[in-house]
Write an enzyme that holds these catalytic residues in place. Structure first.
Site, PDB file in Angstrom:
ATOM      1  CG  ASP A  67      -0.339  -0.584   2.465  1.00  0.00           C
ATOM      2  OD1 ASP A  67       0.895  -0.538   2.586  1.00  0.00           O
ATOM      3  OD2 ASP A  67      -1.080  -1.079   3.326  1.00  0.00           O
ATOM      4  CG  ASN A 136      -8.868  -1.829  11.835  1.00  0.00           C
ATOM      5  OD1 ASN A 136      -7.967  -2.546  11.394  1.00  0.00           O
ATOM      6  ND2 ASN A 136      -9.251  -0.724  11.225  1.00  0.00           N
ATOM      7  CG  HIS A 138      -5.884  -2.607   8.740  1.00  0.00           C
ATOM      8  ND1 HIS A 138      -5.966  -1.252   9.005  1.00  0.00           N
ATOM      9  CD2 HIS A 138      -4.587  -2.942   9.008  1.00  0.00           C
ATOM     10  CE1 HIS A 138      -4.787  -0.798   9.392  1.00  0.00           C
ATOM     11  NE2 HIS A 138      -3.938  -1.802   9.411  1.00  0.00           N
ATOM     12  CD  GLU A 143      -8.755   0.689   7.638  1.00  0.00           C
ATOM     13  OE1 GLU A 143      -8.557  -0.292   8.383  1.00  0.00           O
ATOM     14  OE2 GLU A 143      -8.274   1.813   7.862  1.00  0.00           O
TER      15      GLU A 143
HETATM   16  C1  F6R Z   1       1.294  -1.540   6.093  1.00  0.00           C
HETATM   17  C2  F6R Z   1       0.105  -2.372   6.229  1.00  0.00           C
HETATM   18  C3  F6R Z   1      -0.689  -2.418   7.492  1.00  0.00           C
HETATM   19  C4  F6R Z   1       0.159  -2.729   8.732  1.00  0.00           C
HETATM   20  C5  F6R Z   1      -0.714  -2.726   9.966  1.00  0.00           C
HETATM   21  C6  F6R Z   1       0.103  -2.963  11.228  1.00  0.00           C
HETATM   22  O1  F6R Z   1       1.864  -1.699   4.799  1.00  0.00           O
HETATM   23  O2  F6R Z   1      -0.224  -2.990   5.290  1.00  0.00           O
HETATM   24  O3  F6R Z   1      -1.694  -3.389   7.360  1.00  0.00           O
HETATM   25  O4  F6R Z   1       0.781  -3.964   8.565  1.00  0.00           O
HETATM   26  O5  F6R Z   1      -1.373  -1.502  10.082  1.00  0.00           O
HETATM   27  O6  F6R Z   1       0.931  -1.866  11.457  1.00  0.00           O
HETATM   28  P1  F6R Z   1       1.945  -1.849  12.695  1.00  0.00           P
HETATM   29  O7  F6R Z   1       2.950  -2.890  12.430  1.00  0.00           O
HETATM   30  O8  F6R Z   1       2.527  -0.451  12.658  1.00  0.00           O
HETATM   31  O9  F6R Z   1       1.124  -2.111  13.910  1.00  0.00           O
END
Ligand code: F6R
Length: 260
Positions: A67, A136, A138, A143
């Protein structure tokens, strides 16, 4: 799903690094799907260390990140382009021409999303997809309520995701509202995936992903449909699971007969 429970964050991260290293060593021209976020930082550090000390090479590897924020140019310090550059690419020998991220500053982000899908297909699809998980549920920026059949597209971020990511920006208002993200179906099309989660803040999302009902309310639960999904956890992130005895029985100490 393979659920590997490691004693701590360091051991979990090294286990994920083992899987990436083995993939790239066995198949030097592997196509990797990459993730950003705090959880991945020590993993990229470990891979960079293996590059420096053990000669792990990424010269023939192709990568596609999950992303990128919409509206941030690649050289914006908070873009995922910058994150990847700082955390990983500049420390290893990957060919920058083969290291792809969605174009968050494209004039037509929806068209850029379709091009990104086409690029992944032209590369032969993703051999190993790395994933983190949001509190959450995702994966990528899919989301809750994201279509489980979705492909790369524009998604609106939830307030909770923006709040979680606000720490990288000057304020909540400055935190982007939109991102281009691989879809759930894009992720499911990978030949193998590894999701790394550490810390007790992830325990509830991990439980819903692994043991909850398959539901768009927890997009990560779609990995229950993946034929080769490995979930690597430290004890804290595994804290809300019910079938822990079973996981530890099948994979004692987080070992995996495919790798150990
Ligand atoms: C980032 C992504 C997100 C993160 C997720 C966890 O490229 O795809 O899904 O993997 O938000 O983020 P952290 O590791 O910062 O808790």
């Amino acid at each position: 799903m393979k659920v590997l429970i490691l004693p701590d964050e360091q051991a979990a991260m090294q286990r994920a690094a083992d899987i990436v290293a083995r993939t790239v060593t066995a198949t030097p021209d592997a196509v990797l799907g990459l993730a950003t976020g705090g959880t991945m930082l020590p993993l990229y550090e470990a891979l960079a260390q293996r590059h420096r000390e053990d000669g792990l090479s990424f010269t023939k590897t192709t990568s596609f990140n999950l992303d990128e924020y919409i509206g941030l140019a690649p050289d914006h310090p908070c873009s995922y382009h910058s994150y990847m550059q700082e955390a990983f690419f500049r420390h290893v020998d990957i060919d920058p021409a083969r290291a792809h991220l969605p174009k968050g500053d494209a004039p037509d982000p929806q068209a850029a999303s379709l091009e990104y899908e086409a690029l992944i297909a032209a590369a032969g699809g993703i051999d190993l997809q790395l994933l983190g998980i949001g509190q959450n549920g995702h994966i990528g920026f899919n989301e809750p309520t994201a279509s489980l059949g979705s492909r790369t597209r524009v998604k609106t971020l939830t307030t909770s995701t923006r709040r979680a990511n606000q720490r990288y920006f000057a304020s909540f208002e400055d935190t982007p509202r939109y991102a281009i993200t691989m879809g759930v179906a894009t992720i499911l099309a990978s030949r193998a995936c590894v999701l790394l989660a550490t810390g007790d803040a992830k325990a509830d999302a991990v439980m819903r992903m692994v043991e909850g009902p398959l539901s768009a309310a927890c997009p990560a639960s779609a990995l229950q449909l993946h034929a080769s999904a490995t979930v690597i956890l430290d004890k804290a992130a595994a804290g809300a699971l019910t079938f822990t005895d079973y996981y530890e029985n099948v994979h004692p100490g987080g070992r995996d007969s495919a790798f150990d």
